[in-house]
Scaffold this motif. Structure first.
Motif, PDB file in Angstrom:
ATOM      1  N   UNK A   1      72.634  19.281 -64.614  1.00 46.76           N
ATOM      2  CA  UNK A   1      72.174  18.013 -64.918  1.00 46.76           C
ATOM      3  C   UNK A   1      72.192  17.529 -66.324  1.00 46.76           C
ATOM      4  N   UNK A   2      72.664  16.487 -66.694  1.00 44.95           N
ATOM      5  CA  UNK A   2      72.840  16.019 -68.062  1.00 44.95           C
ATOM      6  C   UNK A   2      71.678  14.824 -68.026  1.00 44.95           C
ATOM      7  N   UNK A   3      70.528  14.630 -69.042  1.00 43.08           N
ATOM      8  CA  UNK A   3      69.769  13.999 -69.023  1.00 43.08           C
ATOM      9  C   UNK A   3      69.954  12.984 -70.370  1.00 43.08           C
ATOM     10  N   UNK A   4      69.943  11.763 -70.070  1.00 48.32           N
ATOM     11  CA  UNK A   4      70.391  10.913 -71.176  1.00 48.32           C
ATOM     12  C   UNK A   4      71.404  11.060 -71.715  1.00 48.32           C
TER      13      UNK A   4
ATOM     14  N   UNK B   1      72.396   6.583 -71.854  1.00 54.48           N
ATOM     15  CA  UNK B   1      71.124   6.592 -71.672  1.00 54.48           C
ATOM     16  C   UNK B   1      71.011   6.826 -70.269  1.00 54.48           C
ATOM     17  N   UNK B   2      71.799   6.881 -69.456  1.00 52.50           N
ATOM     18  CA  UNK B   2      71.772   7.047 -67.970  1.00 52.50           C
ATOM     19  C   UNK B   2      71.815   8.667 -67.881  1.00 52.50           C
TER      20      UNK B   2
ATOM     21  N   UNK C   1      67.951  21.167 -73.615  1.00 52.54           N
ATOM     22  CA  UNK C   1      67.026  20.235 -73.094  1.00 52.54           C
ATOM     23  C   UNK C   1      67.589  19.136 -72.202  1.00 52.54           C
ATOM     24  N   UNK C   2      68.847  18.852 -72.651  1.00 57.24           N
ATOM     25  CA  UNK C   2      69.412  17.761 -72.148  1.00 57.24           C
ATOM     26  C   UNK C   2      70.513  18.164 -71.124  1.00 57.24           C
ATOM     27  N   UNK C   3      71.024  19.398 -71.367  1.00 62.00           N
ATOM     28  CA  UNK C   3      72.037  20.164 -70.245  1.00 62.00           C
ATOM     29  C   UNK C   3      71.347  21.141 -69.442  1.00 62.00           C
TER      30      UNK C   3
ATOM     31  N   UNK D   1      62.133  18.118 -64.231  1.00 63.02           N
ATOM     32  CA  UNK D   1      62.617  17.793 -65.584  1.00 63.02           C
ATOM     33  C   UNK D   1      61.976  16.251 -65.825  1.00 63.02           C
ATOM     34  N   UNK D   2      61.303  16.301 -67.220  1.00 58.18           N
ATOM     35  CA  UNK D   2      60.867  15.312 -67.372  1.00 58.18           C
ATOM     36  C   UNK D   2      61.248  14.825 -69.041  1.00 58.18           C
ATOM     37  N   UNK D   3      62.400  14.302 -69.122  1.00 58.56           N
ATOM     38  CA  UNK D   3      62.959  13.950 -70.664  1.00 58.56           C
ATOM     39  C   UNK D   3      63.333  12.580 -70.694  1.00 58.56           C
ATOM     40  N   UNK D   4      63.248  11.754 -71.780  1.00 59.35           N
ATOM     41  CA  UNK D   4      64.110  10.556 -72.188  1.00 59.35           C
ATOM     42  C   UNK D   4      63.757   9.619 -70.914  1.00 59.35           C
ATOM     43  N   UNK D   5      62.683   9.701 -70.301  1.00 57.65           N
ATOM     44  CA  UNK D   5      62.251   8.743 -69.460  1.00 57.65           C
ATOM     45  C   UNK D   5      62.785   8.983 -68.084  1.00 57.65           C
ATOM     46  N   UNK D   6      63.576  10.075 -67.861  1.00 62.09           N
ATOM     47  CA  UNK D   6      63.974  10.517 -66.565  1.00 62.09           C
ATOM     48  C   UNK D   6      63.004  11.689 -66.126  1.00 62.09           C
ATOM     49  N   UNK D   7      62.587  11.506 -64.681  1.00 59.08           N
ATOM     50  CA  UNK D   7      61.652  12.286 -63.990  1.00 59.08           C
ATOM     51  C   UNK D   7      62.543  12.900 -62.742  1.00 59.08           C
TER      52      UNK D   7
END
Length: 419
Positions: A248-251, A203-204, A234-236, A372-378
Motif C-alpha cells: 500500500x502506498x499512501x498519498x 495525493x491518491x 509510514x507511506x509505504x 491505516x490512517x494517513x494523509x486523509x486515507x482511511x
C-alpha cells in the motif's frame, strides 16, 4: 505540503524537509506535539541567504559528492529476554543513498514483527516480541556512487520458559490450508498478476496485492522499486502474511513514479510480478500542455501553494466528512483478503482521530487485521479472513467540531472440505 515540502513523523522523530527553498519559505515554523495529557511546542526560524561567496561555491560540489557516513554508532551488543522489543536508530549523511540490512550475512526480511525505515537521514530498525532465532549479527550497509559505510551490532535473545513454544496457528485456518496446493519442492508462483500500468494523480493511493504458492513458510517476499529494495515507512506499507503479498502506498508524490516489483523466492526458484505506476503532479495540470513551464510560472505555483497552506492554517477546521462510502463484502470465502478504503476531510486537522469498531465494539488490531490512517486515507485490511470476522464494521472520525460515521457489512462463508 507537496513535491517541495514534505513531513514525516514516526519512531519518535518529527521531520520537516523543504527542497528548492525560496524567499516565500522564510519565516517562523512551529512543530506541535499533543495528546490527551497535554502538548509540547518547538519554534524555529528560517532565513534565506540568496548569495554565497566564491569559496562556498567551490565547496558545494564536494559536499554533493560526499560518500555515506553514519553520524551515530550503534550499541555493539544488545541482550534481551524473549518477548521483549528492541529499537535501534542512527543518522546518516547525505540523504540520497541506498540502505540495506543484513542478518547473519543474509538480507533481512521484514515482517509483522520486524520493521525498518530510512527517511530524511534517519535509519531505524524495530523488532517486536524478539525470539531466539533473531539472535546474531545485524549489519547496516549504506552505499552511493561515491562510497560505502557500515555499522553493525550483535543481538542476543535469551529464551524463557514463560513463552509458549507451541504453534500459534489457529486451528480454524486448517480448512484454508487444505484448500492450498500441497505440492512440495516447487518454485514460488503468484496466482494473480498486477495491471501493466496504473495512472494516478498526486495525493491518491495505490493498493497492490496478490497471493502466491506454495504456502509452506519457506517463500521470501521482496518489494522493489526501479530494481532497488523498497524500504517500508509510514507511506509505504507492506504485508507478507498467510500467502498474501500486499503493498500500500499512501498519498503518492510525483517522485513515487516507477516500476514496482514483488518477488517470491525460495530454494527452488522465484517468480515476479510488476506494474508501472505513473503519478501526475497537480502542478502539471495547471501548466500549458505544449509549453515548458517558465520561471514565472514556477514562481506562481510556489507562491500560490504557500499562500494556500498559510490560508489553510488560518481557517477553522470543519467537522469530519467521509468522501467515499465503504462497500459491503458479503460474498467472501475463508482465506480471502479484504481491503476497505475511504477518504476523510479535513485531513490536516491535528485533532482528527480515527477509530474502527466491529459489532459496536472497538476493533482490535492483530497480525491479520491492520488499519491505516494517513494523509486523509482511511484503510482496513484483513488477511486472511475467517467466518468469525463476519459482522458490522464501523469507522468513526472525530475532531473538536464533530464526528462522522461510516459502516459496512462483511460476511465470510465457511469453507467446506472434502475427504
Amino acid at each position: 505540503i507537496g513535491n517541495r515540502i514534505t513531513t514525516f513523523h514516526g519512531f519518535g522523530f518529527a521531520i520537516l524537509e523543504i527542497n528548492d527553498i525560496t524567499q516565500n519559505d522564510t519565516g517562523i515554523y512551529k512543530c506541535l506535539a499533543r495528546n490527551d495529557k497535554g502538548f509540547s511546542q518547538q519554534n524555529f526560524q528560517v532565513n534565506l541567504i540568496e548569495c554565497i561567496n566564491e569559496q562556498q561555491q567551490q565547496m558545494q560540489p564536494l559536499q554533493e559528492q560526499e560518500k555515506p557516513q553514519f553520524q551515530q554508532p550503534l550499541n555493539e551488543d544488545i541482550q534481551v529476554v524473549e518477548g521483549e522489543s528492541i529499537h535501534v536508530a542512527t543518522t546518516i549523511i547525505p540523504h540520497d543513498i541506498q540502505l540495506e540490512w543484513f542478518h547473519n550475512g543474509k538480507p533481512l526480511q521484514q515482517s509483522s514483527r520486524i520493521k525498518t525505515t530510512g527517511d530524511f537521514g534517519y535509519v531505524v530498525l524495530e523488532i517486536s516480541k524478539v525470539e531466539p532465532k533473531d539472535s546474531g549479527e545485524y549489519l547496516l550497509v549504506a552505499t552511493n556512487k561515491f562510497g560505502i559505510d557500515t555499522v553493525k551490532f550483535n543481538l542476543d535473545c535469551q529464551p524463557t520458559s514463560n513463552i509458549d513454544q507451541g504453534t500459534m496457528f489457529d486451528p480454524k485456518y486448517k480448512s484454508t490450508l487444505q484448500m492450498l496446493p500441497t505440492q512440495q519442492n516447487m518454485a514460488p508462483k503468484f496466482n494473480r498478476k498486477l495491471p501493466e500500468q496504473i495512472n494516478v494523480m498526486e495525493g491518491q493511493s495505490v493498493h497492490l496485492e496478490s497471493d502466491y504458492q506454495p504456502f509452506d513458510g519457506t517463500v521470501k517476499i521482496e518489494f522493489l522499486k526501479n530494481g532497488k529494495p523498497l524500504i517500508a515507512n509510514e507511506r509505504f506499507q507492506t504485508i507478507n502474511e498467510f500467502s498474501f503479498a500486499i503493498l500500500d502506498i499512501v498519498y503518492l508524490y510525483e517522485e513515487d513514479s516507477g516500476i514496482y516489483e514483488i518477488h517470491a523466492i525460495n530454494q527452488y526458484g522465484h517468480d515476479v510480478i510488476s506494474t508501472r505506476v505513473n503519478v501526475q503532479s497537480r502542478d502539471q495540470q495547471r501548466s500549458p500542455s505544449d509549453e515548458i513551464p517558465t520561471i514565472n510560472y514556477i514562481d506562481h505555483v510556489v507562491t500560490s501553494r504557500t499562500t494556500h497552506i498559510q490560508r489553510e492554517k488560518e481557517t477553522r477546521y470543519g467537522s469530519p466528512k467521509f468522501e467515499l462510502p465503504l462497500e459491503d463484502k458479503t460474498n467472501l470465502k475463508e482465506g480471502d483478503c479484504v481491503h476497505l478504503e475511504t477518504r476523510v476531510t479535513p485531513a490536516t486537522d491535528p485533532s482528527l482521530t480515527i477509530d474502527w469498531f466491529k459489532d459496536n465494539a472497538p476493533l482490535r488490531a492483530s497480525n491479520r487485521i491492520r488499519t491505516i490512517s494517513e494523509f486523509g486515507f482511511v484503510i482496513l485490511e484483513i488477511s486472511p479472513i475467517c467466518p468469525e470476522d463476519s459482522g458490522l464494521y464501523t469507522v468513526r472520525a472525530t475532531n473538536t467540531v464533530g464526528e462522522a460515521v461510516l459502516s459496512t457489512r462483511i460476511f465470510c462463508h465457511e469453507s467446506t472440505t472434502t475427504t
